[in-house]
Design a protein around this motif. Sequence first.
Motif, PDB file in Angstrom:
ATOM      1  N   GLU A 297       0.821  -1.207   0.000  1.00 53.53           N
ATOM      2  CA  GLU A 297       0.000   0.000   0.000  1.00 53.53           C
ATOM      3  C   GLU A 297       0.857   1.260   0.000  1.00 53.53           C
ATOM      4  OE1 GLU A 297      -2.453  -0.448   3.418  1.00 53.53           O
ATOM      5  OE2 GLU A 297      -3.575  -2.160   2.604  1.00 53.53           O
ATOM      6  N   ARG A 298       1.936   1.257   0.778  1.00 53.06           N
ATOM      7  CA  ARG A 298       2.775   2.451   0.887  1.00 53.06           C
ATOM      8  C   ARG A 298       3.615   2.696  -0.349  1.00 53.06           C
ATOM      9  NH1 ARG A 298       5.850   1.688   6.492  1.00 53.06           N
ATOM     10  NH2 ARG A 298       6.899   3.589   5.773  1.00 53.06           N
ATOM     11  N   LEU A 299       4.099   1.638  -0.988  1.00 52.52           N
ATOM     12  CA  LEU A 299       5.046   1.776  -2.089  1.00 52.52           C
ATOM     13  C   LEU A 299       4.429   1.488  -3.457  1.00 52.52           C
ATOM     14  CD1 LEU A 299       8.118  -0.026  -0.434  1.00 52.52           C
ATOM     15  CD2 LEU A 299       7.546   2.419  -0.398  1.00 52.52           C
ATOM     16  N   GLY A 300       3.160   1.079  -3.484  1.00 53.59           N
ATOM     17  CA  GLY A 300       2.515   0.775  -4.750  1.00 53.59           C
ATOM     18  C   GLY A 300       3.095  -0.446  -5.440  1.00 53.59           C
ATOM     19  N   LEU A 301       3.464  -1.466  -4.668  1.00 43.89           N
ATOM     20  CA  LEU A 301       4.107  -2.651  -5.212  1.00 43.89           C
ATOM     21  C   LEU A 301       3.100  -3.579  -5.888  1.00 43.89           C
ATOM     22  CD1 LEU A 301       6.419  -3.523  -2.174  1.00 43.89           C
ATOM     23  CD2 LEU A 301       7.131  -2.478  -4.335  1.00 43.89           C
ATOM     24  N   THR A 302       3.614  -4.403  -6.768  1.00 49.49           N
ATOM     25  CA  THR A 302       2.846  -5.486  -7.385  1.00 49.49           C
ATOM     26  C   THR A 302       3.470  -6.801  -6.927  1.00 49.49           C
ATOM     27  OG1 THR A 302       2.373  -4.114  -9.317  1.00 49.49           O
ATOM     28  CG2 THR A 302       2.071  -6.499  -9.556  1.00 49.49           C
TER      29      THR A 302
END
Length: 325
Positions: free
Chosen positions: A199-204
């Motif tokens: 959520e914080r880093l926009g990871l996949t």
Amino acid sequence: MSALLELFDVARHYPVAGGLLGLTTGVARAVDGVSLAVAKGESLGLVGESGCGKSTLARCVMGLEPLARGRVEFQGRNIADWPEKDLRRQVQMVFQDPYSSLNPRMRIADIVAEPLVIHRVGGVGGVAARTAELLRLVGLPEDFAARYPHQLSGGQRQRVAVARALALNPALVVCDEPVSALDVSIQAQVLLLLQDLRERLGLTYLFISHDLAVVGQVCDRIAVMYLGRVVELGEAQELIREPKHPYTRALLSAVPVPDPGRGLSRQELHGELPSPLNPPSGCPFHPRCPQVMERCTREFPPAFNTSASGGAPRLAHCWLHAPQP
């Protein structure tokens, strides 16, 4: 959302040698025709029992295994065309065993900083600052930087592995059974960390596990694999609530629940997972399926969309869901 990662009919076969001369006598079909898409910012779970091809597929996504057929595209580009150094900056992996994946002779600071050093990101001061930032990001005190892996618990070591994977700000993180080697209480902490980082880093994430309960906590969608093929794909909570494929139902019935009366009725599978050296004809699950039909023994079913009209695609490779004439 646009697809960050796409797999088109991906297959990975291993030659098998035998006889006195060591000649190739066959192939093991570890992955045998997988097509998937992972949207940017999504977490896709890949589940199945040991030997179904999950980890092999992960290595194909990482570009570590040559394909027998098909292709893997990352950001719309075939990974075979990516320079390896560029691909490693964009796609990183968290491994199953946090101890064996960390160099026991390196301090934690050096382990986390290694990707930065290899890719020449930042000077000496920049590397040190980024290392300290990464340790804070995964919830470890800065004084852990001077420790060695054997001085940390299993959960702390896995946090180090996550910090190392995030060092280069990757777009995609492949998590290969990242909590299966940890105690249950520690598993929950690491799963919460992975959710928070996403959520914080926009990871996949491509999240691989044999445990549907774990995948259901951290994934938006779930793909169920059996003997090198995907047999069911759908939204995580919907798939867990109402599995469409008999194999998925068997996996879910084996998940422990606090109130046994509320779980699925136990569905035992008879027989062993067939060998990828000699997979069954038709649907690979038919020798163990309690609802097998004659057609299942001859033809591999296409992907039938079982979702309600207008809903998100819910795919099941099972003749039980074939449209009725």
